[in-house]
Motif scaffolding. Structure first.
Motif, mmCIF file in Angstrom:
data_model
loop_
_atom_site.group_PDB
_atom_site.id
_atom_site.type_symbol
_atom_site.label_atom_id
_atom_site.label_comp_id
_atom_site.label_asym_id
_atom_site.label_seq_id
_atom_site.Cartn_x
_atom_site.Cartn_y
_atom_site.Cartn_z
ATOM 1 N N HIS A 63 20.957 -29.149 -86.257
ATOM 2 C CA HIS A 63 21.580 -29.205 -84.932
ATOM 3 C C HIS A 63 22.548 -28.032 -84.732
ATOM 4 C CE1 HIS A 63 22.572 -30.968 -81.141
ATOM 5 N NE2 HIS A 63 23.858 -30.933 -81.437
ATOM 6 N N VAL A 64 23.317 -27.727 -85.772
ATOM 7 C CA VAL A 64 24.284 -26.627 -85.662
ATOM 8 C C VAL A 64 23.568 -25.275 -85.556
ATOM 9 C CG1 VAL A 64 26.068 -25.365 -86.962
ATOM 10 C CG2 VAL A 64 26.179 -27.851 -86.778
ATOM 11 N N THR A 65 22.499 -25.087 -86.323
ATOM 12 C CA THR A 65 21.845 -23.769 -86.345
ATOM 13 C C THR A 65 20.831 -23.566 -85.224
ATOM 14 O OG1 THR A 65 20.161 -24.514 -87.927
ATOM 15 C CG2 THR A 65 22.155 -23.483 -88.831
ATOM 16 N N THR A 66 20.153 -24.636 -84.789
ATOM 17 C CA THR A 66 19.100 -24.456 -83.794
ATOM 18 C C THR A 66 19.166 -25.418 -82.619
ATOM 19 O OG1 THR A 66 17.574 -25.950 -84.931
ATOM 20 C CG2 THR A 66 17.485 -23.616 -85.552
ATOM 21 N N GLY A 67 19.864 -26.534 -82.768
ATOM 22 C CA GLY A 67 19.954 -27.515 -81.693
ATOM 23 C C GLY A 67 18.660 -28.262 -81.415
ATOM 24 N N VAL A 68 17.733 -28.317 -82.375
ATOM 25 C CA VAL A 68 16.423 -28.921 -82.119
ATOM 26 C C VAL A 68 16.349 -30.428 -82.366
ATOM 27 C CG1 VAL A 68 15.168 -26.775 -82.604
ATOM 28 C CG2 VAL A 68 15.505 -28.457 -84.422
ATOM 29 N N VAL A 69 17.409 -31.053 -82.815
ATOM 30 C CA VAL A 69 17.337 -32.482 -83.141
ATOM 31 C C VAL A 69 16.873 -33.332 -81.951
ATOM 32 C CG1 VAL A 69 18.656 -34.493 -83.953
ATOM 33 C CG2 VAL A 69 18.958 -32.257 -85.055
ATOM 34 N N PRO A 70 17.298 -33.061 -80.714
ATOM 35 C CA PRO A 70 16.773 -33.869 -79.603
ATOM 36 C C PRO A 70 15.255 -33.789 -79.439
ATOM 37 C CG PRO A 70 18.738 -32.707 -78.903
ATOM 38 C CD PRO A 70 18.369 -32.167 -80.272
ATOM 39 N N VAL A 71 14.634 -32.703 -79.878
ATOM 40 C CA VAL A 71 13.184 -32.571 -79.771
ATOM 41 C C VAL A 71 12.489 -33.640 -80.618
ATOM 42 C CG1 VAL A 71 11.219 -31.035 -80.202
ATOM 43 C CG2 VAL A 71 13.326 -30.121 -79.231
ATOM 44 N N ILE A 72 13.121 -34.042 -81.733
ATOM 45 C CA ILE A 72 12.542 -35.098 -82.558
ATOM 46 C C ILE A 72 12.437 -36.390 -81.747
ATOM 47 C CG2 ILE A 72 12.799 -36.463 -84.676
ATOM 48 C CD1 ILE A 72 14.377 -34.006 -85.803
ATOM 49 N N GLY A 73 13.440 -36.653 -80.920
ATOM 50 C CA GLY A 73 13.389 -37.818 -80.039
ATOM 51 C C GLY A 73 12.251 -37.746 -79.046
ATOM 52 N N ALA A 74 11.875 -36.521 -78.653
ATOM 53 C CA ALA A 74 10.774 -36.347 -77.694
ATOM 54 C C ALA A 74 9.454 -36.869 -78.257
ATOM 55 C CB ALA A 74 10.639 -34.872 -77.317
ATOM 56 N N LEU A 75 9.329 -36.911 -79.581
ATOM 57 C CA LEU A 75 8.132 -37.486 -80.190
ATOM 58 C C LEU A 75 7.970 -38.947 -79.783
ATOM 59 C CD1 LEU A 75 8.555 -36.082 -83.814
ATOM 60 C CD2 LEU A 75 6.942 -35.262 -82.092
ATOM 61 N N TYR A 76 9.092 -39.584 -79.493
ATOM 62 C CA TYR A 76 9.096 -41.010 -79.153
ATOM 63 C C TYR A 76 9.406 -41.260 -77.685
ATOM 64 C CZ TYR A 76 8.778 -41.491 -84.141
ATOM 65 O OH TYR A 76 8.360 -41.396 -85.443
ATOM 66 N N GLY A 77 9.293 -40.217 -76.873
ATOM 67 C CA GLY A 77 9.371 -40.419 -75.435
ATOM 68 C C GLY A 77 10.633 -39.986 -74.741
#
Length: 176
Positions: free
Chosen positions: A58-72
């Motif tokens: 999250h600190v380096t790329t901010g991509v953690v919310p994209v993981i949630g996108a897997l579930y809608g």
């Protein structure tokens, strides 16, 4: 899957513990297992490794919310929760894989960390590099396949190493 949500269920068969804390199943038995106390320590280590990796990502790329996108839903909270779920599942698989290896690889700090790093690299290649981008494309988020980001590799190596250290710490001081 419905609009109401998704339910995932995992059942793990109990295997009696031996004096060393490993599976008491005979060597020629098709039944392999991890002692219940070790499963708990592995689960906790996996969750901690997931937090460390998640914070780094999250600190380096901010991509953690994209993981949630897997579930809608592309949400930080859903991303964190689902990342922790994935971390728990992959940590338990790691514990099972350790039972298949020679004693040195599953009992020494260097062996366990090496296996953890390799497991992290495998997850980067297969889960993050192939499965996740295909899944994201299926839910409408354009992503290149494969998606082999070097920063993601570093994060997965970090995860595997933290997992292995957590397991060794728990073995040494908490679970005999």
């Amino acid at each position: 899957m419905t609009d109401a949500g998704t339910t995932v269920s995992i059942a793990l068969e109990r295997v009696p513990e031996s004096a060393e804390g490993a599976s008491a199943a005979p060597a020629d038995s098709p039944l392999l297992g991890v002692a219940p106390a070790r499963l708990g320590a592995t689960a906790l280590s996996g969750l901690i490794a997931g937090v460390v990796m998640g914070v780094y990502m999250h600190v380096t790329t901010g991509v953690v919310p994209v993981i949630g996108a897997l579930y809608g839903t592309k949400s930080l909270v859903v991303g964190v929760l689902t990342h922790e779920f994935h971390s728990l599942v992959f940590a338990l698989i790691y514990a099972g894989l350790l039972t298949l290896l020679p004693r040195w690889w599953r009992t020494t700090w260097i062996g366990t960390a090496g296996v953890g790093a390799v497991w992290g690299a495998v997850l980067w290649l297969v889960a993050a590099g192939l499965v996740m981008p295909i899944w994201l494309n299926l839910v409408g988020i354009a992503t290149p396949v494969p998606n082999l980001n070097p920063n993601s590799l570093l994060a997965h190596l970090l995860w595997g190493t933290v997992l292995a250290v957590g397991i060794q710490v728990s073995r040494r001081w908490f679970v005999s």
